[in-house]
Design a protein around this motif. Sequence first.
Motif, PDB file in Angstrom:
ATOM      1  N   ARG A 258     -16.175   6.291  11.928  1.00 42.44           N
ATOM      2  CA  ARG A 258     -16.571   6.264  13.332  1.00 42.44           C
ATOM      3  C   ARG A 258     -15.386   5.826  14.195  1.00 42.44           C
ATOM      4  O   ARG A 258     -14.543   5.044  13.757  1.00 42.44           O
ATOM      5  N   PRO A 259     -15.356   6.296  15.459  1.00 44.95           N
ATOM      6  CA  PRO A 259     -14.297   5.824  16.359  1.00 44.95           C
ATOM      7  C   PRO A 259     -14.404   4.310  16.560  1.00 44.95           C
ATOM      8  O   PRO A 259     -15.509   3.791  16.698  1.00 44.95           O
TER       9      PRO A 259
ATOM     10  N   TYR B  34     -13.912   2.382  18.977  1.00 44.14           N
ATOM     11  CA  TYR B  34     -14.497   1.837  20.209  1.00 44.14           C
ATOM     12  C   TYR B  34     -16.023   1.848  20.195  1.00 44.14           C
ATOM     13  O   TYR B  34     -16.660   1.324  21.081  1.00 44.14           O
ATOM     14  N   GLU B  35     -16.606   2.473  19.180  1.00 46.72           N
ATOM     15  CA  GLU B  35     -18.058   2.379  19.024  1.00 46.72           C
ATOM     16  C   GLU B  35     -18.453   1.083  18.339  1.00 46.72           C
ATOM     17  O   GLU B  35     -19.625   0.709  18.300  1.00 46.72           O
TER      18      GLU B  35
ATOM     19  N   SER C  46     -20.767  -1.927  19.868  1.00 53.27           N
ATOM     20  CA  SER C  46     -22.192  -1.639  19.973  1.00 53.27           C
ATOM     21  C   SER C  46     -22.839  -1.451  18.609  1.00 53.27           C
ATOM     22  O   SER C  46     -23.976  -1.851  18.379  1.00 53.27           O
ATOM     23  N   LEU C  47     -22.086  -0.842  17.711  1.00 55.44           N
ATOM     24  CA  LEU C  47     -22.606  -0.634  16.360  1.00 55.44           C
ATOM     25  C   LEU C  47     -22.832  -1.991  15.684  1.00 55.44           C
ATOM     26  O   LEU C  47     -23.867  -2.236  15.068  1.00 55.44           O
TER      27      LEU C  47
ATOM     28  N   VAL D 279     -16.803  -4.247  25.970  1.00 51.84           N
ATOM     29  CA  VAL D 279     -16.151  -3.077  25.386  1.00 51.84           C
ATOM     30  C   VAL D 279     -14.727  -3.442  24.985  1.00 51.84           C
ATOM     31  O   VAL D 279     -14.190  -4.445  25.456  1.00 51.84           O
ATOM     32  N   PRO D 280     -14.127  -2.638  24.118  1.00 52.84           N
ATOM     33  CA  PRO D 280     -12.722  -2.876  23.803  1.00 52.84           C
ATOM     34  C   PRO D 280     -11.923  -2.910  25.104  1.00 52.84           C
ATOM     35  O   PRO D 280     -12.097  -2.047  25.951  1.00 52.84           O
TER      36      PRO D 280
ATOM     37  N   LEU E 178     -10.052   6.264  13.985  1.00 50.42           N
ATOM     38  CA  LEU E 178     -11.318   6.249  13.242  1.00 50.42           C
ATOM     39  C   LEU E 178     -11.268   5.136  12.194  1.00 50.42           C
ATOM     40  O   LEU E 178     -10.244   4.935  11.538  1.00 50.42           O
TER      41      LEU E 178
END
Lengths: 241, 474
Positions: free
Chosen positions: B50-51, B53-54, B57-58, B170-171, B392
């Motif tokens: 996954r990227p 920057y997710e 939240s993940l 967020v990042p 990623l």
Amino acid sequence: MSAKAPVRVKTLTIDGREVGAREDQTILEVATENGIFIPTLCDLPGLSTVGACRLCLVEVKGARGLLPACVTRVAEGMEVAVNSERLDRYRRGILELLFAERNHVCSVCVVNGHCDLQSLALRLGMTHVHFPYQYPRLPVDASHERFVVDHNRCILCARCVRVCDEIEGAHTWDIMSRGVDCRVITDLAQPWGKSESCTGCGKCVQVCPTGALSEKGKSVAEMSKRRQFLPYLTLMREGRR
Amino acid sequence: MPRQKIVIDPVTRIEGHSKISLHLDEKGRVEEAYFHVTQFRGFEKFCEGRPFYEMPSLMARICGICPVSHLVASAKACDAILAVRIPENAARLRRILNLAQLVQSHALSFFYLSSPDLLLGMDSDPAKRNIFGVAEKFPAIAKDGVRLRQFGQQIIEWLAGKRIHPAWVVPGGVTEPLSAANRDRILEAIPEALGIAQRTLDWFKSEMERFREEIRTFANAPTLFMGLVGPNGNLEHYDGKLRFLDAGGHIVQDGVDGADYANYIAEMAHPWTYLKTSFYKPLGYPEGVYRVGPLARLNIVDGCDTPRASQEWAEFRELDRGAVLSSFHYHYARLVEIAFGLEKIEQLLNAPDILDTNVRAIANANNSEGVGVAEAPRGTLIHHYKVDRDGLITWANLIIATGHNHAAMNRGVLQVARHFVRGNKLTEGMLNRVEAVIRTFDPCLSCSTHADGRLALEVQLRSHDGELLDTQRN
Ligand code: SF4
Ligand code: SF4
Ligand code: FES
């Protein structure tokens, strides 16, 4: 422009309502003009129609089976039903299949809250997925400097393919393979970042109905699509022809 | 009599799913105690590909109880991948969010989960030994608890929108600056919350005598302590360096950069639980067993830079000559930290540029690796990610408070069980004490194994060759 043959007008009924249409219009166009809602996913005004998603299925009296409204032309005296128990069931079924086919985890998705697929599911009252989830292992291609393609969220609507070809004129996108192996690809299935045809215009990202295409660095729920450009661009092209 | 084993499964009033088994020897004395975590969620695997920057939240979804702490630690790891220094005000706002979470979570732990034992008694009717029972008999205290928790949650909502799983962090910073209206709303509510904190502290201190036996036996053993400290050795939850302290109160290691954690912390897996055990690497296992969380934080710091908490901290440290050792005092430490959190939020909100709108740095993945360390209510949280050239995730490691505390928790269970459990007869009260010792750590098991689920308690009594003799559930 003015030398064309005069357009003939047809009358038909949609859900019992009498409406008039130009003969070259589709059921979907007429319905939209008259404020009648038909769910769609692959259709996007300004792009050619492909009839890929089948969400716009309607009942036409006398026709065998259901017809996709986005590609079906009107005809004189046509009796169209766009709302019925049966249609609701089919449409929800299609949505469920889309959700089951790939990995849609809305809560961590970049377009959460701004997603065409998600909002349709809400609107059509899809509460469960009755098909087994496939959980395919699909890659994310983040090789492009500014954009990302996440195949987990792609519904193969081909909007990206069409906008890139028809509006931008780059034809970077294509669809490869069949069935469960079907994928959108850039150039000849090269990483997007390696693509020589891609101009980096970002139109595909904006027209994509889901979180499959997004701008890099956008956090969960931060990506909302801007499609205002499309009608203008289409108008400009048509004007020039 | 054959050797026996008692299993408490699942443990109630903690977050997650676990069970306890007690092994009895031939004389019916508790010989060994194991605290098992029986569910597993595997977040580290889940995020591969996954990227990056997710990730915040993940990661926030590991846990519905302390999503904010994961958000913060994860965002910090991502900042490191971006290789940016985030705007000062973004750090300030994240800090407020983290403290609001601290207040909220401590209030939950103290009032909802532990006050029933403290107020109604360890041996009271289990059907009533919950927040509702407290509300019946001690309505004022229950009300205070509800109020305080609400306050923390309210701040989170005002800052970050949704209460659970906010996507505001967020990042590179946060997505939105603070509005003047929200600043004023929070500031207005602080005096009431501070009043509650003070009241509760005074009450708790006056009651402490009653729990002499628990204090003596609740994981009251020498261990190291670890946590972040601020630049002057002050109490710190968002940034700072890691410090290790020994039971005598001497600094063992100081100024450890979060990114170097792996040189100091090692993890060990066990066949009987999904929970990994962390220990201080230079000392090895079991000498290097350490505790984290409120108790550890108050032990390792040289002070608090807010007036009330500062006083309370000084008083707290009078409890023992070196470090305060009894895990029972986690409760006490939590109350001190609530006061600190409230005072600190007020301080931060009064900073002149708190409304500054420059709250996000934009960059691509510039580093291939990032570590984020923050203090969650339950203790130090370490997120460590590696990314490929496209950003990623290729690898992730999370070390979570309950993992740090695992070994100490086991020891605590053994200590309490030895003291309170006799023979093959199980009384509800003694089992509750075994559970209660675990609850002092406020373990979040869903996080620690990145597992899911709810907690309830079952006890099994087994002979030492494994035969099930008795089962109790509450
Ligand atoms: S693309 Fe839409 S439906 Fe799919 S996960 Fe994202 S928000 Fe949900
Ligand atoms: S990437 Fe988006 S626009 Fe392209 S086919 Fe998939 S869902 Fe449609
Ligand atoms: S909108 Fe008609 S088939 Fe997709």
